[in-house]
Write an enzyme that holds these catalytic residues in place. Structure first.
Site, short mmCIF file in Angstrom:
data_model
loop_
_atom_site.label_atom_id
_atom_site.label_comp_id
_atom_site.label_asym_id
_atom_site.label_seq_id
_atom_site.Cartn_x
_atom_site.Cartn_y
_atom_site.Cartn_z
N GLU A 1 0.88 -1.18 0.00
CA GLU A 1 0.00 0.00 0.00
C GLU A 1 0.91 1.21 0.00
OE1 GLU A 1 -3.34 0.08 -0.07
OE2 GLU A 1 -3.70 -2.07 0.05
N CYS B 1 -2.38 9.45 2.54
CA CYS B 1 -1.95 8.91 1.25
C CYS B 1 -2.93 9.18 0.13
CB CYS B 1 -1.69 7.41 1.38
SG CYS B 1 -3.14 6.52 1.94
P1 NAD Z 1 8.23 4.71 4.82
O1 NAD Z 1 8.20 3.89 3.59
O2 NAD Z 1 9.37 5.60 5.06
O3 NAD Z 1 8.12 3.77 6.13
C1 NAD Z 1 7.13 2.78 6.27
C2 NAD Z 1 7.66 1.65 7.14
O4 NAD Z 1 8.80 1.08 6.51
C3 NAD Z 1 8.11 2.09 8.53
O5 NAD Z 1 7.67 1.14 9.46
C4 NAD Z 1 9.63 2.12 8.43
O6 NAD Z 1 10.25 1.79 9.63
C5 NAD Z 1 9.92 1.07 7.39
N1 NAD Z 1 11.10 1.39 6.59
C6 NAD Z 1 11.55 2.61 6.23
N2 NAD Z 1 12.66 2.52 5.48
C7 NAD Z 1 12.93 1.19 5.37
C8 NAD Z 1 13.95 0.44 4.72
N3 NAD Z 1 14.93 1.04 4.05
N4 NAD Z 1 13.91 -0.89 4.82
C9 NAD Z 1 12.94 -1.51 5.49
N5 NAD Z 1 11.95 -0.85 6.13
C10 NAD Z 1 11.93 0.48 6.07
O7 NAD Z 1 6.84 5.53 4.81
P2 NAD Z 1 6.34 6.61 5.86
O8 NAD Z 1 7.17 7.83 5.72
O9 NAD Z 1 6.20 5.99 7.20
O10 NAD Z 1 4.86 6.88 5.32
C11 NAD Z 1 4.59 7.79 4.30
C12 NAD Z 1 4.36 7.08 2.98
O11 NAD Z 1 3.43 6.04 3.13
C13 NAD Z 1 3.77 8.00 1.94
O12 NAD Z 1 4.37 7.74 0.70
C14 NAD Z 1 2.31 7.60 1.89
O13 NAD Z 1 1.66 7.88 0.68
C15 NAD Z 1 2.41 6.15 2.16
N6 NAD Z 1 1.16 5.65 2.70
C16 NAD Z 1 0.40 4.84 1.91
C17 NAD Z 1 -0.82 4.40 2.38
C18 NAD Z 1 -1.71 3.52 1.55
O14 NAD Z 1 -2.67 3.01 2.09
N7 NAD Z 1 -1.44 3.34 0.28
C19 NAD Z 1 -1.24 4.77 3.67
C20 NAD Z 1 -0.42 5.58 4.42
C21 NAD Z 1 0.78 6.01 3.94
#
Ligand code: NAD
Length: 560
Positions: A301, A335
């Site tokens: 997602e 999002c």
């Molecule tokens: P992110 O991708 O930075 O982090 C998400 C999760 O991944 C966190 O738990 C983090 O610890 C982990 N993570 C981060 N970097 C990582 C890596 N290199 N390797 C493994 N795990 C890692 O996202 P965010 O900043 O927490 O959230 C914002 C993003 O999420 C936006 O792009 C938003 O659009 C998206 N989002 C999507 C939905 C949806 O339903 N499609 C919902 C909410 C947020």
């Protein structure tokens, strides 16, 4: 695994929460490392570990009575409950023992009975009820989330998912009997909804409860064990989840792992049976690559830029109110928020006063003082967003305060496709308007870019809304409003292309976490029915085989 390797893995605390006393295993101290070194097998002897639990719920031990909130007093040490499993050699991964423990629980079959699933789901309901105030406070501390918004998005919508699931679980779990060919008429052919096994749920920070809990509801409903990895960015909510969730769930089957990139990277080295990731597209790629090593199926997602087309024929006041609500809810950190508007220059002129009026109506003359407007989650995000304000012309808002991580509800006019605000997902309280000549140009603009998570179209003429729906592709669609399609558990929610893979909400979440196992249970007798398929092959057998197996196209049958 050598201690030095563990030490170099992260200089920060690596916390594992997964005992019935909400015990935390910390891996940053010498004594903890010693304990780790002793735990080499799946079932090591129980021992004292540093406690971290802060639960104050009532009920009995969830290990004994799954789904019932435990009297998790926390504090030091544990006397009972499952023991942290940390595998040293040969597997060398600090989470391998935990995954093995959960897999052993899953293989024991304890998560399969409906009563067990219902008990765990009801426990999640108690978690939401008992911790409601703490959830509101934690999300307020993390990103100034207004309590109204937190209640709606983090509690009410989760409760809806929970109740829909509890109301329908027995029906969803049932085998689905399917059509059969002539040969198999006396047999039983059905789809069994099998749990995958041990699943991993990785959540982002923007709706830090909702985005781990809704997938977890489906994972439990489908009979899986699960590891939950909340976002480390929403620190207060992460802590709340880590400290309290284990008091409600069966700790042999459900665990919370906290941490950031190093911890998640190590966690992802393990083989899971399903990975459900919510977060950014770049990290989605990392997760999918890690999953590919084990051929693990995934739901991703992800994010993207959601276009919102406003036609020349619309009720400008209503459009402005619905767009302002969707864009500035959670300070734009949603999002599916409308990321930018596409409209004619005339509509931009008409919209501007209406957008200003809606912003003032919702947040007062100075939104900074409004209790109903949130803050940016981190300094890094604040800096990123502030740099986008140079796009086009600031028509409304534009004020910022670094100390508070405040960015006023901002509208940018005459933004060009080449401007910084149009190069990335905004994910903050900034709304650019890109001027286009007409609907066809808007559609071309949308189709020339990666497919978005949501497309929005506003028009009093439903033909225009339908045209935008027909001629574009996106994860979801909402005509004449923003965000509201997410509130329906009857609609699948998910992305397409670079904004994601898979879907969830309501029954779709249950199906996501269920393997649809195609099953045929045949009668042992009536062997003559099988003869036509056995060698030695003859022309006569081929004729019989064709008659009994062939599927005819409807309407092609000739009556003699
Ligand atoms: P992110 O991708 O930075 O982090 C998400 C999760 O991944 C966190 O738990 C983090 O610890 C982990 N993570 C981060 N970097 C990582 C890596 N290199 N390797 C493994 N795990 C890692 O996202 P965010 O900043 O927490 O959230 C914002 C993003 O999420 C936006 O792009 C938003 O659009 C998206 N989002 C999507 C939905 C949806 O339903 N499609 C919902 C909410 C947020």
């Amino acid at each position: 695994m050598p201690i030095s390797t563990l030490r170099s893995m992260s200089s920060n605390w690596i916390l594992l929460y997964f005992t019935s006393r909400a015990t935390t295993l910390s891996m940053d101290t010498g004594s903890s490392f010693q304990q780790l070194g002793m735990q080499q097998h799946l079932q090591p002897p129980r021992q004292q570990l540093s406690g971290y639990g802060k639960c104050s719920t009532t009920g009995s031990d969830p290990g004994k009575n799954p789904g019932k909130a435990a009297e998790c007093s926390g504090g030091s040490g544990i006397e009972k409950g499952p023991v942290p499993m940390v595998c040293s050699t040969p597997c060398g991964n600090p989470y391998a023992g935990l995954v093995s423990h959960l897999r052993a629980s899953w293989l024991s079959g304890k998560t399969r009975p409906m009563e067990y699933r219902v008990a765990q789901l009801e426990a999640l309901g108690r978690f939401l009820d008992d911790k409601k105030q703490e959830i509101l406070e934690a999300t307020e501390l993390d990103m100034g989330k207004p309590s109204f918004e937190a209640f709606f998005s983090e509690i009410l919508l989760c409760k809806n998912e929970l109740n829909i699931t509890l109301n329908n679980l027995s029906h969803w779990m049932k085998d689905e009997h399917v059509d059969k060919n002539l040969v198999l008429q006396l047999d039983s052919a059905f789809i069994r909804k099998d749990p995958y096994g041990v699943v991993l749920i990785i959540a982002p920070w923007n709706y830090p409860i909702h985005l781990f809990l809704v997938p977890l509801i489906g994972a439990i409903a489908a009979g899986n064990c699960a590891i939950i990895k909340p976002s480390e960015i929403a620190k207060n909510t992460e802590r709340l989840i880590a400290e309290t969730l284990s008091c409600y769930l069966d700790n042999d089957c459900f665990a919370v792992v906290t941490g950031g990139v190093p911890e998640t990277t190590r966690l992802l080295e393990n083989k899971f049976d399903y990975i459900f990731f919510t977060g950014s597209s770049p990290v989605g790629r990392i997760v999918m690559t890690a999953a590919a090593k084990h051929l693990t199926p995934v739901t991703l997602e992800l994010g993207g830029k959601n276009p919102c087309y406003v036609s020349d024929t619309c009720d400008v006041t209503n459009v402005a109110r619905r767009v302002v609500w969707g864009r500035f809810f959670n300070a734009g950190q949603t999002c599916i928020a409308p990321d930018y508007l596409l409209c004619t220059i005339e509509m931009q002129e008409k919209l501007m006063p209406a957008l200003r009026a809606a912003i003032t109506e919702f947040f007062g003359p100075n939104p900074r003082e409004s209790p109903d407007f949130g803050r940016i989650v981190s300094d890094k995000q604040f800096q990123r967003l502030r740099a986008l304000l140079c796009s086009g012309r600031v028509a409304i808002g534009g004020q910022t305060d670094e100390a508070e991580r405040y960015i006023a509800p901002t509208v940018l006019a005459d933004v060009l496709p080449s401007d910084p605000a149009m190069q990335e997902e905004i994910f903050g309280p900034i709304l650019p308007i890109v001027v286009i000549a007409n609907m066809d140009e808007a559609i071309d603009f949308i189709n020339a870019r990666p497919r978005p998570l949501a497309v929005y179209a506003f028009s009093c003429d439903s033909k225009i809304v339908n045209q935008v729906l027909e001629r574009t592709s996106s994860g979801g669609f909402c005509g004449n409003d923003t965000l509201m399609h997410l509130t329906l558990t009857s609609l699948p929610f998910g992305g397409i292309g670079s904004c994601g893979v898979g879907k969830y909400h309501g029954k779709f979440t249950f199906d996501t976490f269920s393997h649809h196992r195609g099953c045929l249970h045949r009668n042992m007798g009536l062997e003559t029915l099988n003869s036509p398929r056995y060698p030695p092959y003859t022309q006569q057998k081929l004729g019989l085989l064709t008659t009994t197996f062939e599927v005819k196209r409807r309407g092609t049958c000739t009556l003699l």
